[in-house]
Design a protein around this motif. Sequence first.
Motif, PDB file in Angstrom:
ATOM      1  N   VAL A  58       4.043 -11.790   2.167  1.00 25.35           N
ATOM      2  CA  VAL A  58       4.811 -10.697   2.971  1.00 25.35           C
ATOM      3  C   VAL A  58       3.679  -9.540   1.941  1.00 25.35           C
ATOM      4  O   VAL A  58       3.389  -8.817   2.377  1.00 25.35           O
ATOM      5  N   TRP A  59       4.813  -9.234   0.550  1.00 27.41           N
ATOM      6  CA  TRP A  59       4.445  -8.166  -0.241  1.00 27.41           C
ATOM      7  C   TRP A  59       3.452  -7.984  -0.788  1.00 27.41           C
ATOM      8  O   TRP A  59       2.937  -6.690  -0.336  1.00 27.41           O
ATOM      9  N   GLY A  60       2.882  -9.324  -1.006  1.00 25.44           N
ATOM     10  CA  GLY A  60       1.324  -9.410  -1.497  1.00 25.44           C
ATOM     11  C   GLY A  60       0.718  -9.249  -0.769  1.00 25.44           C
ATOM     12  O   GLY A  60      -0.324  -8.159  -0.900  1.00 25.44           O
ATOM     13  N   ALA A  61       0.639  -9.227   0.761  1.00 30.76           N
ATOM     14  CA  ALA A  61      -0.045  -8.687   1.790  1.00 30.76           C
ATOM     15  C   ALA A  61      -0.070  -7.237   1.767  1.00 30.76           C
ATOM     16  O   ALA A  61      -1.324  -6.765   2.042  1.00 30.76           O
ATOM     17  N   ILE A  62       0.697  -6.931   1.804  1.00 32.08           N
ATOM     18  CA  ILE A  62       1.024  -5.884   1.666  1.00 32.08           C
ATOM     19  C   ILE A  62       0.337  -4.452   1.273  1.00 32.08           C
ATOM     20  O   ILE A  62       0.116  -3.650   1.440  1.00 32.08           O
ATOM     21  N   ILE A  63       1.016  -5.168   0.134  1.00 25.55           N
ATOM     22  CA  ILE A  63      -0.099  -4.812  -1.307  1.00 25.55           C
ATOM     23  C   ILE A  63      -1.806  -4.683  -1.451  1.00 25.55           C
ATOM     24  O   ILE A  63      -2.407  -3.885  -1.775  1.00 25.55           O
ATOM     25  N   ALA A  64      -1.831  -6.066  -0.972  1.00 18.01           N
ATOM     26  CA  ALA A  64      -3.122  -6.026  -0.200  1.00 18.01           C
ATOM     27  C   ALA A  64      -3.928  -5.275   0.578  1.00 18.01           C
ATOM     28  O   ALA A  64      -4.632  -4.309   0.063  1.00 18.01           O
ATOM     29  N   ILE A  65      -3.268  -4.636   1.792  1.00 16.63           N
ATOM     30  CA  ILE A  65      -3.981  -3.896   2.918  1.00 16.63           C
ATOM     31  C   ILE A  65      -3.636  -2.797   2.561  1.00 16.63           C
ATOM     32  O   ILE A  65      -4.948  -1.779   2.716  1.00 16.63           O
ATOM     33  N   SER A  66      -2.616  -2.435   1.412  1.00 15.67           N
ATOM     34  CA  SER A  66      -3.358  -0.942   0.497  1.00 15.67           C
ATOM     35  C   SER A  66      -4.179  -1.160   0.252  1.00 15.67           C
ATOM     36  O   SER A  66      -4.259   0.089   0.090  1.00 15.67           O
ATOM     37  N   GLN A  67      -4.108  -1.895  -0.596  1.00 19.75           N
ATOM     38  CA  GLN A  67      -5.423  -1.178  -1.589  1.00 19.75           C
ATOM     39  C   GLN A  67      -6.500  -1.083  -1.362  1.00 19.75           C
ATOM     40  O   GLN A  67      -7.428  -0.331  -1.372  1.00 19.75           O
ATOM     41  N   VAL A  68      -7.113  -1.687   0.139  1.00 16.71           N
ATOM     42  CA  VAL A  68      -7.892  -1.957   0.838  1.00 16.71           C
ATOM     43  C   VAL A  68      -8.341  -0.957   1.401  1.00 16.71           C
ATOM     44  O   VAL A  68      -9.191  -0.446   1.206  1.00 16.71           O
ATOM     45  N   ILE A  69      -6.812  -0.306   2.068  1.00 18.92           N
ATOM     46  CA  ILE A  69      -7.100   1.044   2.665  1.00 18.92           C
ATOM     47  C   ILE A  69      -7.354   1.969   1.256  1.00 18.92           C
ATOM     48  O   ILE A  69      -8.775   3.139   1.607  1.00 18.92           O
ATOM     49  N   THR A  70      -6.421   1.941   0.511  1.00 20.30           N
ATOM     50  CA  THR A  70      -6.946   3.216  -0.392  1.00 20.30           C
ATOM     51  C   THR A  70      -8.813   2.918  -1.288  1.00 20.30           C
ATOM     52  O   THR A  70      -9.293   4.286  -0.775  1.00 20.30           O
ATOM     53  N   ALA A  71      -8.684   2.445  -1.200  1.00 23.42           N
ATOM     54  CA  ALA A  71     -10.620   1.854  -1.124  1.00 23.42           C
ATOM     55  C   ALA A  71     -11.105   2.327  -0.534  1.00 23.42           C
ATOM     56  O   ALA A  71     -12.162   2.833  -0.786  1.00 23.42           O
ATOM     57  N   ILE A  72     -11.292   2.279   1.390  1.00 22.23           N
ATOM     58  CA  ILE A  72     -12.379   2.465   2.407  1.00 22.23           C
ATOM     59  C   ILE A  72     -11.892   4.033   2.688  1.00 22.23           C
ATOM     60  O   ILE A  72     -12.688   4.658   3.025  1.00 22.23           O
ATOM     61  N   LYS A  73     -10.726   4.592   2.356  1.00 22.39           N
ATOM     62  CA  LYS A  73     -10.120   6.071   3.150  1.00 22.39           C
ATOM     63  C   LYS A  73     -10.815   6.583   2.613  1.00 22.39           C
ATOM     64  O   LYS A  73     -11.658   8.130   3.709  1.00 22.39           O
ATOM     65  N   PRO A  74     -11.643   7.379   1.741  1.00 24.55           N
ATOM     66  CA  PRO A  74     -12.774   8.159   1.238  1.00 24.55           C
ATOM     67  C   PRO A  74     -14.363   7.900   2.781  1.00 24.55           C
ATOM     68  O   PRO A  74     -14.737   8.993   2.411  1.00 24.55           O
ATOM     69  N   LEU A  75     -14.465   6.627   2.637  1.00 25.39           N
ATOM     70  CA  LEU A  75     -15.614   6.069   3.386  1.00 25.39           C
ATOM     71  C   LEU A  75     -14.832   6.602   5.154  1.00 25.39           C
ATOM     72  O   LEU A  75     -16.125   6.557   6.068  1.00 25.39           O
ATOM     73  N   LEU A  76     -13.956   6.375   5.414  1.00 17.75           N
ATOM     74  CA  LEU A  76     -13.330   6.672   6.876  1.00 17.75           C
ATOM     75  C   LEU A  76     -13.647   8.859   7.261  1.00 17.75           C
ATOM     76  O   LEU A  76     -13.971   8.923   8.425  1.00 17.75           O
ATOM     77  N   LEU A  77     -13.875   9.192   5.924  1.00 15.23           N
ATOM     78  CA  LEU A  77     -14.694  11.001   6.352  1.00 15.23           C
ATOM     79  C   LEU A  77     -13.317  11.714   7.305  1.00 15.23           C
ATOM     80  O   LEU A  77     -13.691  12.838   7.914  1.00 15.23           O
ATOM     81  N   TYR A  78     -11.823  10.997   7.234  1.00  5.40           N
ATOM     82  CA  TYR A  78     -10.918  12.107   7.638  1.00  5.40           C
ATOM     83  C   TYR A  78     -10.567  13.017   7.419  1.00  5.40           C
ATOM     84  O   TYR A  78     -10.925  14.384   8.593  1.00  5.40           O
ATOM     85  N   LYS A  79     -11.356  13.705   6.694  1.00  2.00           N
ATOM     86  CA  LYS A  79     -10.718  14.695   5.655  1.00  2.00           C
ATOM     87  C   LYS A  79     -11.846  16.219   6.340  1.00  2.00           C
ATOM     88  O   LYS A  79     -11.928  17.005   6.600  1.00  2.00           O
ATOM     89  N   LYS A  80     -13.508  15.161   5.787  1.00  7.53           N
ATOM     90  CA  LYS A  80     -14.192  16.067   6.494  1.00  7.53           C
ATOM     91  C   LYS A  80     -14.608  16.829   7.902  1.00  7.53           C
ATOM     92  O   LYS A  80     -15.007  17.267   8.149  1.00  7.53           O
TER      93      LYS A  80
END
Length: 163
Positions: A58-80
């Motif tokens: 469970v914890w490994g999955a949460i960490i993996a998900i957060s790493q994926v989100i951190t990696a793709i967040k700049p591509l999501l263009l929310y701030k822009k």
Amino acid sequence: MYQQKYWNLLKELKVHVLYVQNYAVKQSKYDQSLDVFLAITSSSSIAAWAIWQEYPFVWGAIIAISQVITAIKPLLLYKKRLKALDDLLDSLSQIALKAERDWFFVAEGMWTEEEIHNRWADLKEETLKSEKKCLNGITLPKDLISLRAAETEADLYFESTYL
């Protein structure tokens, strides 16, 4: 006929302003939710040692998900997108205010049909220029929930203000 055309544009502008506002709030909530999730997962790593012992998957999955989100967040263009929406909201609000101010002259019959048409065309042109300038190539996915809410809010506004 031209009064009705102008009135329809006035309502359309108000809906547009409220839609952009609702859409921006929704986008901001998404961005904030992602930031909160990432903050919790990154700052709770010390507490994870206790959980790690019993639920490593469970914890490994949460960490993996957060790493994926951190990696793709700049591509999501929310701030822009949020910056563009903020600029667009300011610009459209000013255009809608001009249209509403000029409604008096239209409603009271002080302008000819040609003057009403010209002002209508000017407002349409200002709106298109504003969208092009503020969005500058950013596409906004349609959000029917925000649109329906904007239409309802605009109806309430016009009922309380003009009827």
